[in-house]
Every structure is written in C-alpha cells, then in structure tokens.
Design a protein around this motif. Structure first.
Motif, PDB file in Angstrom:
ATOM      1  N   UNK A  44       0.824  -1.202   0.000  1.00 27.50           N
ATOM      2  CA  UNK A  44       0.000   0.000   0.000  1.00 27.50           C
ATOM      3  C   UNK A  44       0.851   1.242   0.000  1.00 27.50           C
ATOM      4  N   UNK A  45       0.199   2.389  -0.006  1.00 25.90           N
ATOM      5  CA  UNK A  45       0.938   3.650  -0.079  1.00 25.90           C
ATOM      6  C   UNK A  45       1.734   3.983   1.185  1.00 25.90           C
ATOM      7  N   UNK A  46       1.341   3.428   2.340  1.00 25.49           N
ATOM      8  CA  UNK A  46       2.031   3.781   3.589  1.00 25.49           C
ATOM      9  C   UNK A  46       2.892   2.664   4.170  1.00 25.49           C
ATOM     10  N   UNK A  47       2.682   1.409   3.718  1.00 25.11           N
ATOM     11  CA  UNK A  47       3.445   0.285   4.282  1.00 25.11           C
ATOM     12  C   UNK A  47       3.473  -0.861   3.290  1.00 25.11           C
ATOM     13  N   UNK A  48       4.677  -1.441   3.123  1.00 23.93           N
ATOM     14  CA  UNK A  48       4.852  -2.633   2.303  1.00 23.93           C
ATOM     15  C   UNK A  48       5.767  -3.592   3.048  1.00 23.93           C
ATOM     16  N   UNK A  49       5.543  -4.883   2.839  1.00 23.50           N
ATOM     17  CA  UNK A  49       6.372  -5.880   3.489  1.00 23.50           C
ATOM     18  C   UNK A  49       5.708  -7.237   3.437  1.00 23.50           C
ATOM     19  N   UNK A  76       8.278  -4.935   7.724  1.00 22.98           N
ATOM     20  CA  UNK A  76       8.259  -3.906   6.680  1.00 22.98           C
ATOM     21  C   UNK A  76       9.440  -4.111   5.737  1.00 22.98           C
ATOM     22  N   UNK A  77       9.348  -3.543   4.548  1.00 25.60           N
ATOM     23  CA  UNK A  77      10.427  -3.659   3.570  1.00 25.60           C
ATOM     24  C   UNK A  77      11.768  -3.160   4.095  1.00 25.60           C
ATOM     25  N   UNK A  78      11.743  -2.237   5.048  1.00 29.29           N
ATOM     26  CA  UNK A  78      12.997  -1.730   5.611  1.00 29.29           C
ATOM     27  C   UNK A  78      13.528  -2.611   6.747  1.00 29.29           C
ATOM     28  N   UNK A 113     -17.513  -7.572   8.151  1.00 33.14           N
ATOM     29  CA  UNK A 113     -16.240  -8.128   8.609  1.00 33.14           C
ATOM     30  C   UNK A 113     -15.307  -6.937   8.822  1.00 33.14           C
ATOM     31  N   UNK A 114     -15.289  -6.405  10.042  1.00 30.57           N
ATOM     32  CA  UNK A 114     -14.540  -5.185  10.353  1.00 30.57           C
ATOM     33  C   UNK A 114     -13.608  -5.436  11.531  1.00 30.57           C
ATOM     34  N   UNK A 115     -12.494  -4.707  11.546  1.00 32.28           N
ATOM     35  CA  UNK A 115     -11.530  -4.874  12.623  1.00 32.28           C
ATOM     36  C   UNK A 115     -11.081  -3.528  13.182  1.00 32.28           C
ATOM     37  N   UNK A 116     -10.478  -3.620  14.348  1.00 31.56           N
ATOM     38  CA  UNK A 116      -9.945  -2.454  15.037  1.00 31.56           C
ATOM     39  C   UNK A 116      -8.515  -2.773  15.472  1.00 31.56           C
ATOM     40  N   UNK A 117      -7.530  -2.531  14.602  1.00 26.95           N
ATOM     41  CA  UNK A 117      -6.153  -2.912  14.897  1.00 26.95           C
ATOM     42  C   UNK A 117      -5.404  -1.889  15.749  1.00 26.95           C
ATOM     43  N   UNK A 118      -4.466  -2.415  16.515  1.00 29.75           N
ATOM     44  CA  UNK A 118      -3.512  -1.591  17.260  1.00 29.75           C
ATOM     45  C   UNK A 118      -2.126  -2.123  16.904  1.00 29.75           C
ATOM     46  N   UNK A 119      -1.207  -1.216  16.594  1.00 25.66           N
ATOM     47  CA  UNK A 119       0.135  -1.599  16.166  1.00 25.66           C
ATOM     48  C   UNK A 119       1.162  -1.225  17.231  1.00 25.66           C
ATOM     49  N   UNK A 120       2.257  -2.007  17.257  1.00 24.14           N
ATOM     50  CA  UNK A 120       3.352  -1.713  18.186  1.00 24.14           C
ATOM     51  C   UNK A 120       4.678  -1.926  17.469  1.00 24.14           C
ATOM     52  N   UNK A 121       5.548  -0.940  17.547  1.00 25.37           N
ATOM     53  CA  UNK A 121       6.906  -1.035  17.016  1.00 25.37           C
ATOM     54  C   UNK A 121       7.733   0.089  17.618  1.00 25.37           C
ATOM     55  N   UNK A 122       9.035  -0.125  17.705  1.00 21.69           N
ATOM     56  CA  UNK A 122       9.902   0.980  18.140  1.00 21.69           C
ATOM     57  C   UNK A 122      10.653   1.569  16.952  1.00 21.69           C
ATOM     58  N   UNK A 123      10.311   1.132  15.744  1.00 20.78           N
ATOM     59  CA  UNK A 123      10.961   1.649  14.539  1.00 20.78           C
ATOM     60  C   UNK A 123      10.480   3.079  14.275  1.00 20.78           C
ATOM     61  N   UNK A 124      11.399   3.996  14.270  1.00 21.63           N
ATOM     62  CA  UNK A 124      11.081   5.411  14.064  1.00 21.63           C
ATOM     63  C   UNK A 124      10.302   5.645  12.771  1.00 21.63           C
TER      64      UNK A 124
END
Length: 153
Positions: A44-49, A76-78, A113-124
């Motif tokens: 997508x436009x904001x994240x790939x991997x 992520x790709x990085x 079919x809907x979700x409410x995601x929460x993400x966690x990472x320390x990657x700046x």
C-alpha cells in the motif's frame, strides 16, 4: 464551534495466509476456534512488506456473530518488525456463511467483517502506526484473509 467529520484514508492491505482452523470448544451456545497465521504480504501507499508466519486468530462464534482476536507480526520492507493486535467482528446470514465455507464468490457487501487494529513497534520510520486509530475492512479470498487498513483522520 465546527465539529470535524471523521474521514478514512487508505494506508495498506495485508493479505494474511492462514492454515486450517482448530476447534478449541467451549460451552453451550458458543464455539472457540484458533486459526494459525502462516505468512502473507503487505502492500500500500504507507506500508509494504510481509506477514510473518507467527501468531494466529482466536475467534468466538455465538448465535449473534463471531468476535475475532488476532495477534501476529509484520516485517516492513525496511526490516522493521511490527506487532499487530487486531480485534474484530464477523456477521452474516447462514446462507452467506455457507457460500463462504464452500468457497463460492461472495460480495464483500453481503457480510460485515470489520476490525480495530492496534500496532506496536519501536521503529522510528513506522511510529505513525502507533499514534493513529485504524479501521480494518476484511474479506475472505480462498485461504487468505485480506484486510484493508484505513487511518481515521
């Protein structure tokens, strides 16, 4: 004072590969299942991997519908690793559910079919994931759960 109207902006889609679900069981009127997550892609436009082959989805099915509680990892790709905790709801008619189980094509508009995601990472570079609210719109596609993630602006 003018109140803001919420808007959603598409961020990315995860195509999550899954293995056969395992019935855990439970009491009368509900069933608990575990579905292993085996891999997948993110684009997508904001994240790939990629979706890493760790984690799974615990679902509880009752007469009123199914609640979902998935935890898994993205890379992520990085190279950054991102944890996702994705809770959701699936509801459909019995007829639509039967068609989905058989693998018949079913329009996304025929079920909820809907979700409410929460993400966690320390990657700046991906800190934006941890400081925004997201909405996911999911659909089944022959052994793959596709979830489009939108940022709530």
């Amino acid at each position: 004072m003018q109140l803001l109207e919420p808007t959603l902006t598409f961020a990315f889609e995860a195509r999550v590969e899954i293995a056969e679900s395992l019935r855990i069981g439970r009491g009368p009127g509900e069933e608990v299942w575990f579905t292993p997550i085996t891999g997948g892609t993110v684009s997508g436009p904001r994240l790939s991997g990629v979706v890493l082959p760790y984690g799974g989805d615990w679902s509880t099915t009752r007469p009123t519908g199914t609640t979902l509680d998935a935890r898994y990892l993205l890379r992520a790709d990085d190279g950054a690793v991102i944890e996702i905790h994705n809770r959701g709801v699936f509801q459909s008619s019995k007829e639509v559910e039967t068609r989905l189980v058989k693998g018949d094509p079913v329009a996304e508009s025929e079920y909820y079919y809907r979700t409410s995601p929460v993400f966690q990472t320390d990657a700046e570079s991906h800190s934006w994931l941890t400081s925004r609210v997201f909405v996911g719109m999911a659909r089944d596609e022959a052994g793959v759960v596709c979830i489009r993630f939108f940022v709530l602006d």
